[in-house]
Write a protein that holds these residues in place. Structure first.
Motif, mmCIF file in Angstrom:
data_model
loop_
_atom_site.group_PDB
_atom_site.id
_atom_site.type_symbol
_atom_site.label_atom_id
_atom_site.label_comp_id
_atom_site.label_asym_id
_atom_site.label_seq_id
_atom_site.Cartn_x
_atom_site.Cartn_y
_atom_site.Cartn_z
ATOM 1 N N ALA A 54 -8.782 -41.884 -12.418
ATOM 2 C CA ALA A 54 -7.868 -41.273 -11.448
ATOM 3 C C ALA A 54 -8.624 -40.353 -10.496
ATOM 4 C CB ALA A 54 -6.769 -40.500 -12.181
ATOM 5 N N TRP A 55 -9.541 -39.568 -11.023
ATOM 6 C CA TRP A 55 -10.311 -38.647 -10.181
ATOM 7 C C TRP A 55 -11.260 -39.398 -9.246
ATOM 8 C CZ3 TRP A 55 -11.507 -35.172 -14.991
ATOM 9 C CH2 TRP A 55 -10.408 -34.314 -15.213
ATOM 10 N N VAL A 56 -11.881 -40.479 -9.749
ATOM 11 C CA VAL A 56 -12.760 -41.285 -8.897
ATOM 12 C C VAL A 56 -11.965 -41.864 -7.728
ATOM 13 C CG1 VAL A 56 -14.081 -43.438 -8.799
ATOM 14 C CG2 VAL A 56 -14.473 -41.835 -10.672
ATOM 15 N N LYS A 57 -10.761 -42.350 -7.996
ATOM 16 C CA LYS A 57 -9.917 -42.937 -6.953
ATOM 17 C C LYS A 57 -9.583 -41.918 -5.866
ATOM 18 C CE LYS A 57 -7.003 -45.926 -8.379
ATOM 19 N NZ LYS A 57 -5.833 -46.608 -8.994
ATOM 20 N N LEU A 58 -9.523 -40.638 -6.233
ATOM 21 C CA LEU A 58 -9.231 -39.574 -5.272
ATOM 22 C C LEU A 58 -10.483 -39.088 -4.533
ATOM 23 C CD1 LEU A 58 -6.729 -37.564 -7.464
ATOM 24 C CD2 LEU A 58 -6.186 -38.672 -5.286
ATOM 25 N N GLY A 59 -11.628 -39.674 -4.858
ATOM 26 C CA GLY A 59 -12.861 -39.316 -4.163
ATOM 27 C C GLY A 59 -13.602 -38.137 -4.747
ATOM 28 N N TYR A 60 -13.220 -37.685 -5.934
ATOM 29 C CA TYR A 60 -13.926 -36.581 -6.567
ATOM 30 C C TYR A 60 -15.286 -37.059 -7.078
ATOM 31 C CZ TYR A 60 -9.283 -34.400 -6.447
ATOM 32 O OH TYR A 60 -8.073 -33.894 -6.052
ATOM 33 N N LYS A 61 -16.219 -36.142 -7.221
ATOM 34 C CA LYS A 61 -17.610 -36.498 -7.488
ATOM 35 C C LYS A 61 -18.017 -36.148 -8.915
ATOM 36 C CE LYS A 61 -17.916 -37.645 -3.168
ATOM 37 N NZ LYS A 61 -17.874 -39.067 -2.775
ATOM 38 N N PHE A 62 -18.979 -36.914 -9.438
ATOM 39 C CA PHE A 62 -19.522 -36.627 -10.762
ATOM 40 C C PHE A 62 -20.452 -35.421 -10.682
ATOM 41 C CE2 PHE A 62 -18.463 -41.135 -11.231
ATOM 42 C CZ PHE A 62 -17.784 -41.107 -12.446
ATOM 43 N N GLN A 63 -20.381 -34.588 -11.709
ATOM 44 C CA GLN A 63 -21.318 -33.468 -11.808
ATOM 45 C C GLN A 63 -22.695 -33.964 -12.210
ATOM 46 O OE1 GLN A 63 -20.818 -30.640 -10.649
ATOM 47 N NE2 GLN A 63 -19.224 -29.450 -11.628
#
Length: 276
Positions: free
Chosen positions: A76-85
């Motif tokens: 879900a977070w990847v789909k929103l464009g959030y990035k891996f630490q």
């Protein structure tokens, strides 16, 4: 940013992760907590900024599903464009974790699997969101006095959020982006102190709103709340309900934009006076 906005944004990030999950977990909030000192300023001067962390356990599902919930949060977070630490989680591990951050506001979040039974591969999924550092505004609740929380304050906060989460489950609609006034707040009047938790669902048609509120009314009645309808600006009447045991008051109100506004207010009761 202030404590209220940090809380609202953290809540939004959590709900973005869980609203599409299957099986659908129950959110168990373990608190909004101030963290230690922020990273020192570049000029070497004193740093009075603050930072908060919000954590939820994802309960009510078999322990064998914990790994899948963590992966669904990641997706879900990847789909929103959030990035891996750092790197993606190790999905060969029966108890994986993943750390990510939002852009551009730079909240950090972790979805992880705590071990419940290593032999059976059973775990407990949890999500933690940490705000960036921010300077308290003059007159804001995000100052040193806000850290002096009592056991009664925490109990009221947990009750308010638990009620709010059950209403969310009953509505069965998507969580809207956080707005002004969302999240946890505390207010006082001549009669006492109250914890208030507010959020909104995404806009619905009038027919969808009526069905959603009917589901919430069914939940209220089955859970022993006293329920009444009140007139609202939108075509569908709002619901106001009172919990007989802890005296929480919930309002579920449609708006002219189609969004459904949810607010739960719970009185802070001294621990020695609270029922067990």
């Amino acid at each position: 940013m202030d404590e209220q906005r940090a809380s609202a944004r953290a809540e939004e990030i959590v709900h973005q992760a869980v609203e599409g999950m299957s099986p659908r977990p129950t959110l168990k909030r373990t608190g909004l907590r101030p963290l230690g000192a922020c990273v020192a300023r570049d000029d070497g001067g004193p740093d009075d900024r603050v930072q908060y962390r919000l954590t939820y356990q994802l309960t009510g599902v078999p322990g064998s599903d914990a790994k899948a919930l963590v992966r669904q949060a990641r997706d879900a977070w990847v789909k929103l464009g959030y990035k891996f630490q750092s790197e993606d989680g190790d999905w060969s591990d029966p108890f994986p974790s993943v750390s990510m951050r939002t852009e551009p506001d730079d909240f950090w979040m972790t979805a992880l699997t705590g071990v419940v039974n290593r032999a059976k591969g059973e775990g407990l999924a949890a999500i933690s969101v940490t705000s960036p550092c921010f300077a308290p505004r003059e007159g804001s609740t995000a100052d040193s006095t806000a850290f002096d929380r009592t056991q009664a304050d925490e109990r009221a906060e947990q009750l308010a959020v638990a009620h709010s989460s059950r209403i969310y489950d009953a509505l069965h609609v998507r969580h809207a982006p956080a707005q002004e006034g969302d999240g946890i707040s505390v207010y006082r009047d001549a009669e006492g102190t109250y914890v208030h938790h507010a959020w909104s669902a995404q806009p619905l048609s009038e027919e969808e709103t009526a069905r959603a509120l009917a589901r919430v009314r069914t939940y209220f009645e089955s859970a022993g709340w006293t329920v009444r309808h009140v007139l609202a600006e939108a075509g569908v009447p709002a619901l106001v309900a009172r919990h007989a045991r802890d005296e929480s008051v919930a309002q579920v109100a449609p708006s002219t934009t189609g969004a459904v506004r949810v607010a739960v207010t719970t009185p802070v009761v001294p621990v020695e006076s609270a029922s067990v």
